[in-house]
Each structure stands twice: as structure tokens, then as C-alpha cells.
Scaffold this motif. Sequence first.
Motif, PDB file in Angstrom:
ATOM      1  N   TYR C 127       1.327   3.122 -11.870  1.00 18.32           N
ATOM      2  CA  TYR C 127       1.238   4.496 -11.394  1.00 18.32           C
ATOM      3  C   TYR C 127       1.814   4.536  -9.985  1.00 18.32           C
ATOM      4  CZ  TYR C 127      -1.557   5.894 -15.358  1.00 18.32           C
ATOM      5  OH  TYR C 127      -1.966   6.183 -16.629  1.00 18.32           O
ATOM      6  N   GLY C 128       3.054   4.989  -9.883  1.00 19.33           N
ATOM      7  CA  GLY C 128       3.735   4.969  -8.595  1.00 19.33           C
ATOM      8  C   GLY C 128       3.255   6.057  -7.661  1.00 19.33           C
ATOM      9  N   MET C 129       3.288   7.274  -8.133  1.00 24.64           N
ATOM     10  CA  MET C 129       3.041   8.427  -7.262  1.00 24.64           C
ATOM     11  C   MET C 129       1.637   8.411  -6.664  1.00 24.64           C
ATOM     12  SD  MET C 129       3.604  12.394  -8.236  1.00 24.64           S
ATOM     13  CE  MET C 129       5.380  12.522  -8.050  1.00 24.64           C
ATOM     14  N   THR C 130       0.679   7.928  -7.424  1.00 28.14           N
ATOM     15  CA  THR C 130      -0.716   7.979  -6.960  1.00 28.14           C
ATOM     16  C   THR C 130      -1.116   6.747  -6.149  1.00 28.14           C
ATOM     17  OG1 THR C 130      -1.326   7.128  -9.125  1.00 28.14           O
ATOM     18  CG2 THR C 130      -1.594   9.487  -8.770  1.00 28.14           C
ATOM     19  N   GLY C 131      -0.211   5.783  -6.001  1.00 26.75           N
ATOM     20  CA  GLY C 131      -0.531   4.679  -5.105  1.00 26.75           C
ATOM     21  C   GLY C 131      -0.614   3.313  -5.753  1.00 26.75           C
ATOM     22  N   GLY C 132      -0.014   3.124  -6.913  1.00 30.57           N
ATOM     23  CA  GLY C 132       0.108   1.784  -7.465  1.00 30.57           C
ATOM     24  C   GLY C 132      -1.084   1.274  -8.232  1.00 30.57           C
ATOM     25  N   SER C 201      12.397   0.511 -15.209  1.00 29.87           N
ATOM     26  CA  SER C 201      12.890   1.027 -13.941  1.00 29.87           C
ATOM     27  C   SER C 201      12.016   0.460 -12.826  1.00 29.87           C
ATOM     28  CB  SER C 201      12.801   2.561 -13.988  1.00 29.87           C
ATOM     29  OG  SER C 201      13.187   3.113 -12.759  1.00 29.87           O
ATOM     30  N   PRO C 202      12.613  -0.255 -11.890  1.00 34.01           N
ATOM     31  CA  PRO C 202      11.781  -0.948 -10.904  1.00 34.01           C
ATOM     32  C   PRO C 202      11.130  -0.027  -9.872  1.00 34.01           C
ATOM     33  CG  PRO C 202      14.106  -1.263 -10.418  1.00 34.01           C
ATOM     34  CD  PRO C 202      14.050  -0.507 -11.717  1.00 34.01           C
ATOM     35  N   CYS C 203       9.931  -0.416  -9.449  1.00 35.39           N
ATOM     36  CA  CYS C 203       9.205   0.318  -8.416  1.00 35.39           C
ATOM     37  C   CYS C 203       8.878  -0.651  -7.284  1.00 35.39           C
ATOM     38  CB  CYS C 203       7.920   0.908  -8.984  1.00 35.39           C
ATOM     39  SG  CYS C 203       6.898   1.739  -7.738  1.00 35.39           S
ATOM     40  N   PRO C 204       9.785  -0.788  -6.303  1.00 35.36           N
ATOM     41  CA  PRO C 204       9.522  -1.747  -5.228  1.00 35.36           C
ATOM     42  C   PRO C 204       8.319  -1.358  -4.378  1.00 35.36           C
ATOM     43  CG  PRO C 204      11.670  -0.657  -4.931  1.00 35.36           C
ATOM     44  CD  PRO C 204      11.069  -0.105  -6.185  1.00 35.36           C
ATOM     45  N   THR C 205       8.121  -0.057  -4.185  1.00 31.43           N
ATOM     46  CA  THR C 205       7.076   0.401  -3.269  1.00 31.43           C
ATOM     47  C   THR C 205       5.673   0.017  -3.753  1.00 31.43           C
ATOM     48  OG1 THR C 205       8.494   2.254  -2.727  1.00 31.43           O
ATOM     49  CG2 THR C 205       6.195   2.451  -2.065  1.00 31.43           C
ATOM     50  N   GLN C 206       5.399   0.247  -5.013  1.00 29.44           N
ATOM     51  CA  GLN C 206       4.039   0.018  -5.505  1.00 29.44           C
ATOM     52  C   GLN C 206       3.880  -1.272  -6.309  1.00 29.44           C
ATOM     53  OE1 GLN C 206       1.961   1.690  -4.138  1.00 29.44           O
ATOM     54  NE2 GLN C 206       2.574   3.837  -3.910  1.00 29.44           N
ATOM     55  N   TYR C 207       4.944  -1.645  -7.024  1.00 29.96           N
ATOM     56  CA  TYR C 207       4.830  -2.807  -7.899  1.00 29.96           C
ATOM     57  C   TYR C 207       5.324  -4.070  -7.196  1.00 29.96           C
ATOM     58  CZ  TYR C 207       4.954  -5.462 -12.277  1.00 29.96           C
ATOM     59  OH  TYR C 207       4.718  -6.377 -13.266  1.00 29.96           O
ATOM     60  N   GLY C 208       6.546  -3.965  -6.667  1.00 31.46           N
ATOM     61  CA  GLY C 208       7.188  -5.146  -6.102  1.00 31.46           C
ATOM     62  C   GLY C 208       6.410  -5.771  -4.965  1.00 31.46           C
ATOM     63  N   ARG C 209       5.991  -4.943  -4.027  1.00 34.35           N
ATOM     64  CA  ARG C 209       5.395  -5.501  -2.810  1.00 34.35           C
ATOM     65  C   ARG C 209       4.051  -6.162  -3.079  1.00 34.35           C
ATOM     66  NH1 ARG C 209       1.714  -1.823  -0.048  1.00 34.35           N
ATOM     67  NH2 ARG C 209       1.640   0.133  -1.175  1.00 34.35           N
TER      68      ARG C 209
END
Lengths: 380, 182, 252
Positions: C127-132, C201-209
Motif C-alpha cells: 500500500y503505497g499511498m497510505t504509507g507502506g 511496478s516498483p515502489c522505491p518509497t515504501q517498498y524498496g527502502r
Amino acid sequence: MPLKSLQSSFLKGTFYLSGNEASAEGAIAAGCRFYAGYPITPSSELMERMAFRLREVGGVFIQMEDEIASICAVIGASWAGAKAMTATSGPGFSLMQEAIGYAAFTETPCVIVDVQRAGPCTGQATRVGSGDMMQVKWGSHGDYQIIAFSPWSSQEMYDFTIKAFNLSEKYRVPAFVMADEAVGHLRETVRIPEKIEIWNRKKQKGIPPFGTEEADGVPPMPSFGEGERLLVTGSTHDALGYRKTDDPEVHSKLVQRINLKILNHRKEIVETEEYFLEDAEVAILSYGFTARSSLYAVKGLRKEGRRVGMMRLKTIWPFPDEKVSELGKKVRKILVPEMNLGQVAGEVKKYVTCEVISFNQTNGEIIRPEKIKEELRKIL
Amino acid sequence: MTQTQQIRVSGFGGQGVVLAGLLLGQAGAIDGKYVSGSNSYGAQARGSGCKSEIVLSESPVDFPHLIGVDILIAMSQGAYDLYHGEVREDSGLILYDQDLVVPKESLKVKQIGIPATHLAIKRLKNKQVANIVFLGALIEMTRIVSPKALQKAISMHVTERFRPLNLKAFKLGIDVGREIHG
Amino acid sequence: MVRALEKYIRPGIKTTPFCPGCGHGILMGLILRAIDELQMDMKKMLFVSGIGCAAWIPSPHYNGDTLHTLHGRALAFATGAKLFNPELCVMVISGDGDLSSIGGNHLIHAARRNLDLKVICANNMIYGMTGGQVASTTPKGTKTSTTDEGNPYPPFDLCRLVKAAGATYVARYSVTQPVALVRAIKRILLREGFSFIEVLSPCPTQYGRRNRLDRPEDLIRDLIRRCVTEEEAEGMTDEELAEKIITGEFLA
């Protein structure tokens, strides 16, 4: 009436219909050509008739996987140009609430018939109640308005379904027929006139579909596929539909307008009916099936020479505040009999200074005239 | 006939109580009367006690359920026991299935036994149409609706497959009514 | 985005809302590339999306009719619109959480009906938008803001789910496979029936870090390394396969 012999999209004459069937016929007559629903007692007969009738008149019927999907499909179809509806009862109505807010905020015309049963929760599925009278107004989050009718007969299930479609189209707002089990299953003679008045949503190319110059205006509504490249969103949006999720002014203006466009037109929307109020000292304020018992009780007491009258709310929302306020000035006491714990009585108290007596019954049965008579005798 | 007639059809679930009420109401509507009808619903309609109520009136019906009972059709002992007390004294009428119900003798109400189930089995080989035999007898005796209207109601609400059987049952009921009445 | 595709973007829109390194921008362009190659009439296209980052791919950017709906309900709205006006080419673009978790029931029923809907599920496994927070697609063991010791549950295989439910076209590609992905999108635009493409589709902000893939290129490289075709997968040991993501057309 035999389903097989119905061919026309608009029946004329006298029929013997249940409230649920009459509502379906009203919908067809009003031009409804899309129905999405999910079975739930005591509303299912409405869906069954729509399945058959829409096939006959070339409309679209679909039984969805749940009530959430049903109301969402209705909204999608409405934007594709349909007059669209669904019907349900308490539990399903609860599930629909988020999408009802979406319809209100995106100004999507649609009609929802709620055949109320005895709640809360699963409650008594086959029994009568009218516990959704506040939910219909306040069920979704945020500030918004809707239009809601309260029918007392099969005839009004027909008439009010048409009215709901008309006002929904005119004001681009979800409109509700707040039936109850007793009216939904009541089978009565329904007289269908030769001609009925039908209103359609206003269309105008190139005009912003989500804003007006006036603070209480209703913008025109194009459909998908008409080349308008519509931008529809449930987020706060400007007149063209662009998301404006941090702009205080846009949000305030939009919320104000979707409320004012209904509230400022209360006079055109609201309908009430009065009986024996000229010299009445005490009045019943009643709605839905209970008003049938109330009228019988009032007529009985009138025969005894008691000065009692009745106001019936045909429209529940927007609340007929002016009419109720006038009534409060005319009589000493107002009795509000309801198949809930005083939902509308509480609203009445906001607008009158006279004494308001709430008479409640939540046992899954209709309030019989004798009981109302007895309550009236106590306060006369 | 008084201006308003209140009729209750009662019996077991499965005896066709709801259909009988529907046909009676439909016939009233065809005759141009104001009609309000309601009946047992859901599990009740399938279970042991089932009723269907009709108000027939020359003017709009204020309260659409029954206030009193002018006519009771009792197709089972249980229904008779439950409802006979509500029938209006003197003017009221009870039709009961003479092979299934033992009536009370002390009632100040006209009570007539109809061999509806017996005849349905004997003459039509189908006890399911006892309800229609009752309607035929009732209408012949009281004319609360016209026989023609009821025939039309049958053609509207009974599927083609069972329509001839139901029409025969109705005629049989009329004959029974005539015998009793005459 | 290349200038040739600008005509498909709503006038006045200059930027996308996506984080640096987000795969959704790539997907946004690839869908338009497929539309452009087929010369689709945008006036007859309806893009329906739910709530979440991926739901912003079409709305407001695409210059057709767009319907940005409620969380999870895009397919139900799309069903109503498509049934009432079958002339519309209806494409549903939304995220994994939206389509397969809160909207999971609508997904399987829409697939069962095999209505002509073109569904693109942008799967960033979180869940990207809500904070990972953990999603129904987050791999077992992955750290998220609600599974700081690693996700204890296995994820859905969305392609198998949708195929089993009755979809008539099912494919999975990553944004690192643009040529194959555009080909698949063109294919679903031209065919009838319920079509489903899962797009990694990659999500560096919430998943990657949170998972030692700190830089956007780490995630891209990771996807390139892990995505294999069915044929490539056939020759691999279970151990080799454990890490891999099988891509391709599973039902066409």
C-alpha cells in the motif's frame, strides 16, 4: 397481473400490485433502464420484476455480487447515460452508504428503494420497521443532502418512484423511496394515469459539469462517450472535475453547493398532506405505513367529536421544517408514532415549541390504529 | 352488501391460502373496487399457520389490514381455532372445510361446511385446488366479487399448465355454493 | 514521455504525481503507446480506477472519459457503465490493494462474468499511498510498516486467481519488459472479454527502502533479474525458482 402479458413500457389502467411491484412499474414508466441489485428480504420482489420488465423494454438488468457492487454499478451506468436504480433493505442499505456519499458528491442521479425491515443488524428480516429514516440522511460520512420519500400505499410506491427519478434527474442527487415491509408487501389497486410527467437530466456541451455560477446551482450532466472527456472523481474537485485535494476554497464551495442546491429548493421538493387540522388541538405527525393507522385513528376520534388532526410527511428529506413549524404553532401537542425509537420525532422537536410526544414500537409489527387511538386519548 | 368487506383466508402453508387471497383481491380490482391485500410472508407462509387478508371497498381504504373479520375461510382446524373469535357476530360468515375442521356450535355467526378438499380429491384428483373450490362457493353465496372477474384473475395469476384445473375447481365450487345456497 | 503521446494527455497537465523511481509513470506511458499504435479513439474510451497511487494513472491524466471511483469498487462501476453503453471501450487501471484486497470479490465476479473489461493491475506489492502497509500481494517475509519483522503470510498469485475465476485473457509483465507489455495491452484492447494484465511496478518509497533496495535502480535491477518467461522457468530448480517471478501470457 400476469408478467407474460406486460409488453408496453408504460402500463395504463388499474392494476392490483404489491408495493414492490408498483415501485418497479413506476421506475419503468419514469424511464429507468438500468437495475443492479442483490437479493434481500423484503425487497426482492422489486428486483425480480425489474429483471423481467427491463428485458421487455430493452433495458439492462444485472444481479451483482453484493450491495456495494450494486450501487456502484448503478452510479457507473448513470454516468453512461442511464436512469438507474437499485433496491435493498437494512443490511444492504448499510453496505451502500459509502457509494451513496460518492453519488451525492459527484452529483450522480440515481434512485434507491429501501424496503425497511426490523433492525438493527439482521434483526427480523421478514418483519416491518422504519429504523433507516435517519440513516438515509446521515448514513455516509461528511455533509451532503439527499431527497427521500415515505410512501404509505402501493399507489405511492408507484408515484414516489417516479418522483424520485424526476427529482434525482433535476437536482443531480440520489433520491430514495423509504418504504417499509408493510408497504412493500401490501397489495392494492394502483391507478396508473394516461400521462405522467417525466424529467430528464439537463445536458449541455462544453459547460463545466461540476460547478455553477450560483452557489446553489445544478450543473448540466453529459454522459460518457459523448466526447466531453469527463473527469469524474469522488475527491474534492473543481467545476471541470480536476482533483483539488488541498484547496480550502474549492472544498468549501463544493460542499456548500451540494447542500444548498437541495436546501434552497425545499419548497419545490417537499410535500406534506393535512387532515382535519383546521380546528385541531392535538395533531398526529405520521409517515409511511403508520400513517394509514394514524388516519384511521384520527377519523375514529373525529366521529366522537374530538379535535384531533394529522399531518403526513410524504417527503422526509429534506425535512419539511416550515410545515412542521407551522403545525407546532397551531396545536398544543404533536404525537409522532413510529416503528423506531423516535427518529423523526427528534427532528420534529427541532422545529416546534409545543409538546412533542414520541410513540414508539419496535417489535417487528405494524402499529395498529387502536394503539394510536389509545395514545391520542391519553393526551387529548 | 356493506360498503367494506374484510375477508381472511386461512389454513396451513401449502394449501394455497396466499393464492386464494391474491385471486380474490385481483378479482375485486377487476370489478373496480378499492382493494388492499396482505398475507403471511416468508417462513410463516410455508409453515403451519398461514393467512391472507383482503379488504374490498367501494371507496379508498384508510387502514389496509383487517379491523374485524366479515368472512373467514378456515381450511384447517388450527386456523379455525385461531381466528373464529374475530369474526363479527350476527353479520359474519365462516366457511370451513367440513372434513378438516370441527366447528364450535355456540358461535353467533353463520357457519357453513364446504367439502372442498374432499371434492378436490374426488372430482379433480388434486387436493391442491381445494382453495379454489372455496372461492367458487364463497362467490356463489356472497357475490363479493363477480365470477367473471375471478375467472380472469385465475387466467392472470395461474400458470397455463394448471389453469384448466383451477377453472374446473372454481366451477365445482360454484356448484357447491349453489347447492348450499339454494 | 515522448511528445507524440502528449495528445493523449489532458490539456494543462504538466507533471505526474508519482514519486521519483515509481514504476507507474512508465506504465502510464506504455498504455498510451499501445493506444497510439492502435489509433484508438479516446472519445470512446472510458478509464475507470479505484483509490491509490495506480488509480491516478488515468485520472486526471488521460484525455478520455475518466471515472475515479471508491476504494476497491472500480470494477463494479465499470460493469455498470459497460453494460449500459457497450460502445465504450472500458479499461480499468488500479492497484493491487484496490483490485485484489478490498475489491477482491468484485475482481473474481467480474472475471466470472467475462464482461468485456480491460483490466490493468499495477502491482507494487504494497500500500503505497497510505504509507507502506502490507498488501495481499506482498511476498512472504517482506518488511512493511505493519510487518516490521517480515510478512508472515503468502501473497495471492493474481494471475492464477483471475484465470481460475473465468477471465479469458491473463498475462503478467513488469515495467522492465516494455515491448512485451505494450504488445499485451494492444492485444487486450483488440479482443473481447475479461482481460487481465498484472504489471509489476516498483515502489522505491515504501517498498524498496524497507527491504534493502534503497535506490530506484536497485528495484529495477531486481525486477530485471527476477522476471523470467515460462520457458526459462522450465529449466530451473525449485531453489532457483523461489526468487523468480514468472511473466508472460498465461491465457490468450
